[in-house]
Design a protein around this motif. Structure first.
Motif, PDB file in Angstrom:
ATOM      1  N   GLN A  15       0.816  -1.213   0.000  1.00 27.68           N
ATOM      2  CA  GLN A  15       0.000   0.000   0.000  1.00 27.68           C
ATOM      3  C   GLN A  15       0.852   1.267   0.000  1.00 27.68           C
ATOM      4  N   ASP A  20       0.298  -0.426  -4.588  1.00 30.09           N
ATOM      5  CA  ASP A  20      -0.483  -1.540  -5.131  1.00 30.09           C
ATOM      6  C   ASP A  20      -1.665  -1.782  -4.189  1.00 30.09           C
ATOM      7  N   ASP A  22      -4.739  -3.015  -4.762  1.00 32.38           N
ATOM      8  CA  ASP A  22      -5.370  -4.332  -4.865  1.00 32.38           C
ATOM      9  C   ASP A  22      -4.553  -5.390  -4.127  1.00 32.38           C
ATOM     10  N   GLU A  25      -4.875  -4.856  -0.325  1.00 29.22           N
ATOM     11  CA  GLU A  25      -6.157  -5.322   0.199  1.00 29.22           C
ATOM     12  C   GLU A  25      -6.177  -6.847   0.288  1.00 29.22           C
ATOM     13  N   ALA A  26      -5.656  -7.509  -0.735  1.00 29.30           N
ATOM     14  CA  ALA A  26      -5.601  -8.979  -0.719  1.00 29.30           C
ATOM     15  C   ALA A  26      -4.741  -9.476   0.446  1.00 29.30           C
ATOM     16  N   ARG A  53     -10.292   3.422  -1.196  1.00 30.04           N
ATOM     17  CA  ARG A  53     -11.500   2.933  -1.886  1.00 30.04           C
ATOM     18  C   ARG A  53     -12.730   3.801  -1.619  1.00 30.04           C
TER      19      ARG A  53
END
Length: 185
Positions: A15, A20, A22, A25-26, A53
């Protein structure tokens, strides 16, 4: 797999260093799957959901999950309080969360210090609470006390000094019910 702290650290790296979102979050979700009671993963997910988000519902749920996992998590209480104040227009909930953040940050831990990572963070909680007290409660004495606490913790924050200096004018505006108080809400 199964290493919640490692997944959370990876999420932070993705982050903040790689941008990145996505992937971050993953990683946070993998941390939570590995250890559902890992408060820092819930908190980090909440920050990502709120700031990256604009998922206010998801962020609120993540902050509440962090607090449920670790009731003394001051940063989670603070972030929930700010979210409730600014994005939910819920001064009652925000006040409760900010007071909980202050109490958690000031509570002794095993090493005898509070959880607040810096005096600035605790000062910000006092400052945010002061704004609620004078804008939503007309509690100028309480707001002044919170601002003085904020300044004691973060004496270089000009906003705290400015608000404290404006308190006499704000009191008078509230007494007269003039538009000045409305402009600051």
């Amino acid at each position: 797999p199964g290493y919640a702290n490692a997944h959370t650290n990876l999420g932070d790296l993705l982050q903040y260093k790689r941008k990145d979102i996505d992937g971050a979050e993953a990683a946070y979700r993998a941390a939570i799957a590995a250890e559902p009671g890992y408060a820092r993963a819930h908190f980090s997910l909440g920050v990502l959901l709120q700031k990256q988000r604009n998922d206010i519902d998801g962020a609120e749920a993540a902050y509440r999950a962090a607090i449920a996992a670790e009731p003394g998590y001051a940063r989670a209480h603070f972030s929930l309080g700010v979210l409730l104040q600014k994005q939910r227009n819920d001064p009652d909930g925000a006040e409760v969360a900010l007071r909980a953040a202050i109490a958690a940050a000031e509570a002794p831990r095993n090493n005898g210090r509070g959880q607040a990572s810096t005096a600035v963070a605790l000062g910000n909680a006092h400052g945010a609470l002061a704004v609620i007290l004078f804008t939503k409660r007309n509690d100028f004495d309480g707001a002044e006390a919170e601002l003085r606490a904020a300044i004691a913790l973060d004496p270089t924050n000009a906003s705290f000094h400015r608000l404290l200096a404006l308190m006499p004018q704000l009191r008078e505006a509230a007494r007269r019910q003039t538009p000045l108080i409305d402009r600051l809400r």
